[in-house]
Design a protein around this motif. Structure first.
Motif, PDB file in Angstrom:
ATOM      1  N   HIS A 163       0.826  -1.206   0.000  1.00 18.71           N
ATOM      2  CA  HIS A 163       0.000   0.000   0.000  1.00 18.71           C
ATOM      3  C   HIS A 163       0.865   1.262   0.000  1.00 18.71           C
ATOM      4  N   VAL A 164       1.712   1.372  -0.986  1.00 16.54           N
ATOM      5  CA  VAL A 164       2.547   2.553  -1.180  1.00 16.54           C
ATOM      6  C   VAL A 164       2.577   2.883  -2.670  1.00 16.54           C
ATOM      7  N   VAL A 165       3.097   4.062  -2.969  1.00 13.09           N
ATOM      8  CA  VAL A 165       3.372   4.435  -4.350  1.00 13.09           C
ATOM      9  C   VAL A 165       4.773   5.023  -4.386  1.00 13.09           C
ATOM     10  N   ARG A 166       5.564   4.594  -5.354  1.00 15.25           N
ATOM     11  CA  ARG A 166       6.918   5.120  -5.534  1.00 15.25           C
ATOM     12  C   ARG A 166       6.893   6.146  -6.662  1.00 15.25           C
ATOM     13  N   LEU A 167       7.554   7.275  -6.434  1.00 11.85           N
ATOM     14  CA  LEU A 167       7.500   8.371  -7.394  1.00 11.85           C
ATOM     15  C   LEU A 167       8.896   8.886  -7.696  1.00 11.85           C
ATOM     16  N   THR A 168       9.128   9.186  -8.954  1.00 12.52           N
ATOM     17  CA  THR A 168      10.326   9.888  -9.396  1.00 12.52           C
ATOM     18  C   THR A 168       9.873  11.069 -10.238  1.00 12.52           C
ATOM     19  N   SER A 169      10.189  12.256  -9.757  1.00 12.59           N
ATOM     20  CA  SER A 169       9.780  13.477 -10.450  1.00 12.59           C
ATOM     21  C   SER A 169      10.949  14.036 -11.229  1.00 12.59           C
ATOM     22  N   CYS A 170      10.732  14.215 -12.506  1.00 15.18           N
ATOM     23  CA  CYS A 170      11.715  14.861 -13.379  1.00 15.18           C
ATOM     24  C   CYS A 170      11.214  16.273 -13.686  1.00 15.18           C
ATOM     25  N   GLY A 221      20.184  16.002 -19.718  1.00 14.32           N
ATOM     26  CA  GLY A 221      21.404  15.229 -19.894  1.00 14.32           C
ATOM     27  C   GLY A 221      21.801  14.395 -18.706  1.00 14.32           C
ATOM     28  N   LEU A 222      20.926  14.217 -17.690  1.00  8.41           N
ATOM     29  CA  LEU A 222      21.235  13.404 -16.517  1.00  8.41           C
ATOM     30  C   LEU A 222      20.800  11.966 -16.788  1.00  8.41           C
ATOM     31  N   THR A 223      21.744  11.040 -16.772  1.00  6.09           N
ATOM     32  CA  THR A 223      21.431   9.640 -17.064  1.00  6.09           C
ATOM     33  C   THR A 223      21.778   8.698 -15.927  1.00  6.09           C
ATOM     34  N   ASP A 224      22.520   9.150 -14.922  1.00  9.17           N
ATOM     35  CA  ASP A 224      22.870   8.277 -13.804  1.00  9.17           C
ATOM     36  C   ASP A 224      21.657   8.052 -12.916  1.00  9.17           C
ATOM     37  N   THR A 225      21.565   6.838 -12.349  1.00  9.81           N
ATOM     38  CA  THR A 225      20.419   6.530 -11.489  1.00  9.81           C
ATOM     39  C   THR A 225      20.407   7.403 -10.242  1.00  9.81           C
ATOM     40  N   GLU A 226      21.602   7.848  -9.778  1.00 15.43           N
ATOM     41  CA  GLU A 226      21.645   8.691  -8.585  1.00 15.43           C
ATOM     42  C   GLU A 226      21.012  10.056  -8.827  1.00 15.43           C
ATOM     43  N   ASP A 227      20.895  10.417 -10.075  1.00 11.02           N
ATOM     44  CA  ASP A 227      20.319  11.727 -10.406  1.00 11.02           C
ATOM     45  C   ASP A 227      18.803  11.741 -10.296  1.00 11.02           C
ATOM     46  N   HIS A 228      18.186  10.572 -10.123  1.00  8.38           N
ATOM     47  CA  HIS A 228      16.727  10.482 -10.101  1.00  8.38           C
ATOM     48  C   HIS A 228      16.290   9.776  -8.809  1.00  8.38           C
ATOM     49  N   PRO A 229      16.118  10.527  -7.718  1.00 10.47           N
ATOM     50  CA  PRO A 229      15.711   9.903  -6.452  1.00 10.47           C
ATOM     51  C   PRO A 229      14.283   9.373  -6.511  1.00 10.47           C
ATOM     52  N   VAL A 230      14.002   8.395  -5.649  1.00 11.57           N
ATOM     53  CA  VAL A 230      12.676   7.793  -5.554  1.00 11.57           C
ATOM     54  C   VAL A 230      12.067   8.169  -4.209  1.00 11.57           C
ATOM     55  N   ASP A 231      10.866   8.684  -4.226  1.00 14.63           N
ATOM     56  CA  ASP A 231      10.114   8.987  -3.009  1.00 14.63           C
ATOM     57  C   ASP A 231       9.008   7.954  -2.846  1.00 14.63           C
ATOM     58  N   VAL A 232       8.774   7.540  -1.599  1.00 17.64           N
ATOM     59  CA  VAL A 232       7.751   6.549  -1.289  1.00 17.64           C
ATOM     60  C   VAL A 232       6.662   7.224  -0.463  1.00 17.64           C
ATOM     61  N   VAL A 233       5.421   7.087  -0.917  1.00 21.15           N
ATOM     62  CA  VAL A 233       4.276   7.746  -0.287  1.00 21.15           C
ATOM     63  C   VAL A 233       3.220   6.694   0.020  1.00 21.15           C
ATOM     64  N   PRO A 234       2.568   6.759   1.198  1.00 22.48           N
ATOM     65  CA  PRO A 234       1.482   5.807   1.493  1.00 22.48           C
ATOM     66  C   PRO A 234       0.342   5.951   0.490  1.00 22.48           C
ATOM     67  N   PHE A 235      -0.228   4.795   0.124  1.00 22.93           N
ATOM     68  CA  PHE A 235      -1.345   4.783  -0.821  1.00 22.93           C
ATOM     69  C   PHE A 235      -2.260   3.628  -0.419  1.00 22.93           C
ATOM     70  N   ALA A 236      -3.154   3.922   0.508  1.00 20.96           N
ATOM     71  CA  ALA A 236      -4.012   2.897   1.100  1.00 20.96           C
ATOM     72  C   ALA A 236      -5.255   2.671   0.238  1.00 20.96           C
ATOM     73  N   PRO A 237      -5.983   1.581   0.473  1.00 26.07           N
ATOM     74  CA  PRO A 237      -7.243   1.352  -0.234  1.00 26.07           C
ATOM     75  C   PRO A 237      -8.201   2.538  -0.069  1.00 26.07           C
TER      76      PRO A 237
END
Length: 370
Positions: free
Chosen positions: A223-230, A258-274
């Motif tokens: 029950h979460v959602v992972r987000l990467t904002s560009c 021009g950012l291609t490294d995985t470190e350049d794109h952090p992932v945020d985790v947010v609760p996403f319940a029913p």
């Protein structure tokens, strides 16, 4: 009836009262709601009535009556020509709209009403006159154990942005199934856009073409959602209790920088319940202005309909946005509403495309079978 009334009135009134010139009103009114043939027929009747009035008064061969008949004939001809031009433009406009609708179906595939444990609905409003699509984009893919979504905005609007939007959508649909994480997916999109810009970016816009995008991954069993904002706006989270909040994201620069490294794109985790709903949107929503120049207060407006299902929520927003702007959009608008269902569909239905949940300007959405 109008021709008859004017003719009778001119006949019974004294000679110094001339009503015959009013006959031009009949073909002029007909042109509003009929085509050139009917308008021309009414015009011929009007000229015949003017001729009858001249004959009935015994002045048919007089200079004044002849000038009236000739002038009425010329005006009727001009009105018929205007009808022909209007109908030709209407046919051309209908063809343009049909092409735009076909392009939208090819480029922006309609989202399914259900995908995995999610209910979805989407809305697209194009700022370009008579267009059905512009620079905003969205797509979804069901991968192993999760649903991935993307919403984005190409720099610019209208028809010039469609090429880049098509590139990003095609790259996402392919890369979404090939990369394990959102940072890797963002890097793949970045490389695709870089190759496109290297070949097609105008010299006078070097370094100024980019795409903002929000990538989401919603696991089927968590029950979460992972987000990467560009460089894209954070979504609104409408909780089951009716509260509305904006997740605190750590955005990376837009795609195309021009950012291609995985470190350049952090992932945020947010609760996403029913029964929670995520509302994804592009900046055309918050930049929509009313006549006084006030921006659209999306958080306050969404709070009114926090308990609505995705389709109803977007219909409320569509009507409210059009009312707020008076129908004059300054930029393309795309919205996606995603709700996690309490009783998700069985595994047999995962990834199955049901009738489209997409909404276009002035259209509704079909509900899935029960």
């Amino acid at each position: 009836m109008l021709i008859v009334l004017i003719t009778v009135a001119d006949t019974v009134t004294p000679a110094e009262i001339v009503l015959g010139p009013l006959l031009v009103i009949a073909p002029a009114l007909t042109a509003w709601f009929e085509g050139p043939w009917t308008t021309g027929g009414v015009g011929v009747l009007a000229v015949a009535a003017q001729t009858f009035i001249g004959w009935r008064s015994g002045l048919l061969t007089s200079r004044g009556v002849m000038v009236q008949i000739i002038a009425l004939s010329v005006l009727v001809t001009l009105i018929v020509v205007m009808c022909v031009v209007r109908d030709r433009r209407s046919r051309q406009l209908a063809q343009v709209r049909s092409v735009a609708e076909a392009a939208q179906r090819v480029l922006l595939w309609p989202l399914p009403n259900h995908l995995g444990s999610l209910r979805l609905a989407c809305l697209y409003l194009a700022a370009e006159d008579e267009a059905e699509i512009g620079g905003d984009l969205y797509a979804t893919a069901h991968t192993e154990g999760a649903v991935r979504l993307m919403i984005g905005d190409v720099r610019g609007k209208g028809l010039p942005a469609i090429g880049e939007a098509a590139l990003v959508l095609g790259a996402f649909r392919e890369a979404a199934h090939q990369h394990a994480g959102l940072p890797e997916l963002a890097g793949a999109l970045e490389r695709s856009i870089a190759r496109y810009l290297a070949d097609f970016e105008p010299l006078d816009e070097a370094g100024e073409r980019f795409v903002t995008a929000l990538l989401l991954e919603i696991p089927d069993d968590d029950h979460v959602v992972r987000l990467t904002s560009c460089g894209h706006l954070a979504p609104l989270r409408l909780a089951a209790d009716g509260s509305v909040s904006t997740p605190d994201l750590h955005p990376a620069p837009p795609l195309g920088i021009g950012l291609t490294d995985t470190e350049d794109h952090p992932v945020d985790v947010v609760p996403f319940a029913p029964e929670d709903t995520l509302l994804l949107y592009t900046d055309g929503v918050i930049e929509a202005r009313d006549r006084s120049g006030a921006f659209y207060p999306i958080t306050d407006r969404v709070a009114r309909w926090a308990g609505s299902d995705p389709e109803a929520l977007l219909q409320h927003l569509r009507r409210d946005l059009i009312a707020h702007t008076g129908g004059r959009l300054g930029d393309d608008i795309a919205l996606i509403a995603v709700r996690r269902a309490t009783n998700p569909y069985s595994r047999h239905h995962l990834g199955q495309a049901f009738p489209s949940g997409g909404l276009r300007h002035g259209s509704g959405s079909a509900r899935p079978p029960s």
